[in-house]
Design a protein around this motif. Structure first.
Motif, mmCIF file in Angstrom:
data_model
loop_
_atom_site.group_PDB
_atom_site.id
_atom_site.type_symbol
_atom_site.label_atom_id
_atom_site.label_comp_id
_atom_site.label_asym_id
_atom_site.label_seq_id
_atom_site.Cartn_x
_atom_site.Cartn_y
_atom_site.Cartn_z
ATOM 1 N N ASP A 38 49.788 42.620 47.449
ATOM 2 C CA ASP A 38 49.326 43.932 46.994
ATOM 3 C C ASP A 38 48.365 43.817 45.804
ATOM 4 O OD1 ASP A 38 50.858 45.076 48.962
ATOM 5 O OD2 ASP A 38 52.500 45.672 47.629
ATOM 6 N N LEU A 39 48.648 42.863 44.895
ATOM 7 C CA LEU A 39 47.765 42.685 43.745
ATOM 8 C C LEU A 39 46.378 42.230 44.186
ATOM 9 C CD1 LEU A 39 47.253 42.515 40.683
ATOM 10 C CD2 LEU A 39 48.117 40.162 40.777
ATOM 11 N N LEU A 40 46.318 41.281 45.105
ATOM 12 C CA LEU A 40 45.022 40.789 45.588
ATOM 13 C C LEU A 40 44.240 41.899 46.287
ATOM 14 C CD1 LEU A 40 46.226 37.324 46.927
ATOM 15 C CD2 LEU A 40 44.653 37.691 45.004
ATOM 16 N N PRO A 84 34.071 40.751 48.130
ATOM 17 C CA PRO A 84 35.470 40.730 48.589
ATOM 18 C C PRO A 84 36.127 39.356 48.565
ATOM 19 C CG PRO A 84 33.948 41.051 50.439
ATOM 20 C CD PRO A 84 33.150 41.203 49.196
ATOM 21 N N ASP A 85 35.336 38.266 48.579
ATOM 22 C CA ASP A 85 35.944 36.939 48.557
ATOM 23 C C ASP A 85 35.998 36.342 47.146
ATOM 24 O OD1 ASP A 85 33.234 36.577 48.273
ATOM 25 O OD2 ASP A 85 33.097 34.869 49.636
ATOM 26 N N MET A 86 35.737 37.163 46.125
ATOM 27 C CA MET A 86 35.853 36.723 44.736
ATOM 28 C C MET A 86 37.103 37.338 44.121
ATOM 29 S SD MET A 86 31.953 36.685 43.247
ATOM 30 C CE MET A 86 30.725 35.558 43.922
ATOM 31 N N VAL A 87 38.253 36.791 44.537
ATOM 32 C CA VAL A 87 39.544 37.318 44.086
ATOM 33 C C VAL A 87 40.478 36.157 43.772
ATOM 34 C CG1 VAL A 87 41.467 38.862 44.598
ATOM 35 C CG2 VAL A 87 39.246 39.292 45.640
ATOM 36 N N TYR A 88 41.087 36.197 42.615
ATOM 37 C CA TYR A 88 42.113 35.214 42.257
ATOM 38 C C TYR A 88 43.043 35.840 41.227
ATOM 39 C CZ TYR A 88 39.208 34.258 38.120
ATOM 40 O OH TYR A 88 38.484 34.369 36.965
ATOM 41 N N ILE A 89 44.125 35.152 40.913
ATOM 42 C CA ILE A 89 45.160 35.698 40.022
ATOM 43 C C ILE A 89 45.270 34.838 38.772
ATOM 44 C CG2 ILE A 89 47.646 36.180 39.806
ATOM 45 C CD1 ILE A 89 47.622 36.663 42.873
ATOM 46 N N ARG A 90 45.301 35.492 37.603
ATOM 47 C CA ARG A 90 45.445 34.793 36.318
ATOM 48 C C ARG A 90 46.851 35.006 35.767
ATOM 49 N NH1 ARG A 90 42.676 35.071 31.942
ATOM 50 N NH2 ARG A 90 41.551 33.096 31.902
ATOM 51 N N VAL A 91 47.515 33.908 35.451
ATOM 52 C CA VAL A 91 48.888 33.936 34.949
ATOM 53 C C VAL A 91 48.900 33.227 33.598
ATOM 54 C CG1 VAL A 91 51.276 33.270 35.392
ATOM 55 C CG2 VAL A 91 49.766 33.883 37.312
ATOM 56 N N THR A 92 49.176 33.950 32.526
ATOM 57 C CA THR A 92 49.100 33.362 31.196
ATOM 58 C C THR A 92 50.431 32.759 30.765
ATOM 59 O OG1 THR A 92 49.480 35.582 30.304
ATOM 60 C CG2 THR A 92 47.215 34.798 30.367
ATOM 61 N N MET A 93 50.303 31.729 29.936
ATOM 62 C CA MET A 93 51.473 31.047 29.366
ATOM 63 C C MET A 93 51.329 31.067 27.850
ATOM 64 S SD MET A 93 51.672 27.824 31.949
ATOM 65 C CE MET A 93 51.671 28.081 33.721
ATOM 66 N N GLY A 94 51.985 31.971 27.202
ATOM 67 C CA GLY A 94 51.882 32.102 25.758
ATOM 68 C C GLY A 94 50.784 33.072 25.363
ATOM 69 N N LEU A 108 40.101 30.385 50.907
ATOM 70 C CA LEU A 108 38.701 30.790 51.035
ATOM 71 C C LEU A 108 38.242 31.778 49.963
ATOM 72 C CD1 LEU A 108 38.427 31.128 54.922
ATOM 73 C CD2 LEU A 108 37.879 29.155 53.469
ATOM 74 N N MET A 109 38.983 31.885 48.862
ATOM 75 C CA MET A 109 38.571 32.737 47.754
ATOM 76 C C MET A 109 37.865 31.902 46.681
ATOM 77 S SD MET A 109 39.403 35.905 48.461
ATOM 78 C CE MET A 109 39.041 35.578 50.198
ATOM 79 N N LYS A 110 37.058 32.560 45.875
ATOM 80 C CA LYS A 110 36.270 31.857 44.858
ATOM 81 C C LYS A 110 36.082 32.749 43.640
ATOM 82 C CE LYS A 110 31.931 33.370 47.010
ATOM 83 N NZ LYS A 110 30.736 32.945 47.765
ATOM 84 N N SER A 111 35.647 32.128 42.555
ATOM 85 C CA SER A 111 35.258 32.871 41.363
ATOM 86 C C SER A 111 33.768 33.175 41.436
ATOM 87 C CB SER A 111 35.549 32.039 40.113
ATOM 88 O OG SER A 111 34.613 30.968 40.016
#
Length: 328
Positions: A160-162, A172-182, A201-204
């Motif tokens: 759902d987030l993507l 539409p193919d420029m999707v990724y998820i950022r998960v922070t640590m601290g 097949l996703m990219k920045s």
């Protein structure tokens, strides 16, 4: 007699070298990042009267910088991304973007210049490698399975987030998820430690890293990094790609303000997610701390600004994906 001739010849060559050194200065001119592939020309410039008494090669080069710029950069209409920089030593070979532990370096790698060891990294990058370079910085198999399931299953958190994030970078193919640590510690653009999750097949977008140093490690899957020359606000269209490299599990790469700063990450695998950890740190002498990643909006041919944020904390990510996985 032969020995005497050799001695005299050596002195004559040394004398000739010193004469040439006093009369001329060799300057290598390039554009873009300080890499050998960006070399434009080599110039032999006569020393001017104001150069007299200046013995430091770096100072001598600075005295000639205005002449170099006027002589080549302007006449050839080369795009200048920022104020010209001068370094004392010539750029002859480019350091590899691949980092391997010192105990994994072989004579063949050393001869072929396939990679570098952590001790060869700049100071900030050495510190970052020291945090994430160890064998225990990895993704557990059960966590990877839960993340894959949550990405590919409708109704799950990551799926759902993507779907919601599609279009954030214009394509539409420029999707990724950022998960922070601290939390942000003030010495990096955003959190210094970020897990990034790349669906198949996703990219920045093509982007830079706020002139910070960074070290990136692949934790799961594979990813391709495409390297570019700097983004130029006054030059429409795509920047020049200057290289690429594919990284697998455990592989480490790096970047600095002068090397590999602008890139595009692409998960080339058709059905497997990639997970990486990125670490960032400003240089000690960076007192401006630019907070944005500049990225190229290829559709509208303009540069946009992304302030590094977070989709989840690491703790929340694991909670959500294992909750999804338990309902399968």
């Amino acid at each position: 007699i032969i020995f005497a001739i050799l001695i005299v010849s050596s002195f004559l060559l040394l004398y000739l070298y010193n004469i040439l050194y006093l009369l001329f200065l060799l300057v290598r001119v390039g554009h873009g990042y300080m890499m050998s592939l960006n070399l434009l020309c080599e110039l032999v410039l006569p020393r001017l009267p104001e150069d007299k008494g200046v013995e430091d090669p770096a100072a001598q080069a600075r005295l000639n910088l205005a002449r170099v710029s006027a002589l080549y950069l302007t006449t050839k209409q080369v795009t200048v991304w920022e104020a010209p920089k001068v370094i004392q030593y010539p750029v002859l070979r480019d350091a590899s973007p691949v980092v391997v532990p010192a105990d994994k370096m072989t004579l063949e790698m050393l001869a072929n210049e396939d990679c570098i060891v952590p001790a060869m990294l700049p100071t900030e990058a050495q510190a970052l490698y020291g945090v994430i370079g160890g064998p225990m910085i990895t993704v557990k198999a059960e966590d990877a399975a839960a993340i894959e399931y949550s990405i590919k299953t409708p109704g799950c958190h990551l799926y759902d987030l993507l779907k919601k994030k599609k279009g954030d970078f214009g394509e539409p193919d420029m999707v990724y998820i950022r998960v922070t640590m601290g939390e942000n510690q003030g010495n990096s653009p955003g959190s210094p430690y970020v897990m990034e999750i790349w669906p198949p097949l996703m990219k920045s977008p093509v982007h830079n890293h706020a002139w910070a140093s960074a070290v990136i490690k692949v934790l799961y899957g594979e990813i391709t990094s495409r390297y570019f020359n700097p983004l130029a606000a006054d030059v429409p269209g795509k920047p020049e790609m200057i290289g690429h490299h594919c990284y697998g599990v455990g592989d480490v790469t790096w970047l600095t303000p002068e090397m590999y700063q602008t890139h595009q990450l692409f998960n080339h695998h058709p059905d497997k997610t990639c997970i990486t950890i990125q670490t960032y740190r400003y240089r000690e002498n960076d007192i401006s701390h630019y907070e944005f990643f500049d990225w190229l909006d290829g559709k509208n041919c303009r540069i946009e600004h992304f302030k590094p944020d977070s989709d989840y904390s690491y703790v929340d990510l694991l909670k959500f994906v294992h909750d999804d996985y338990s309902k399968r």
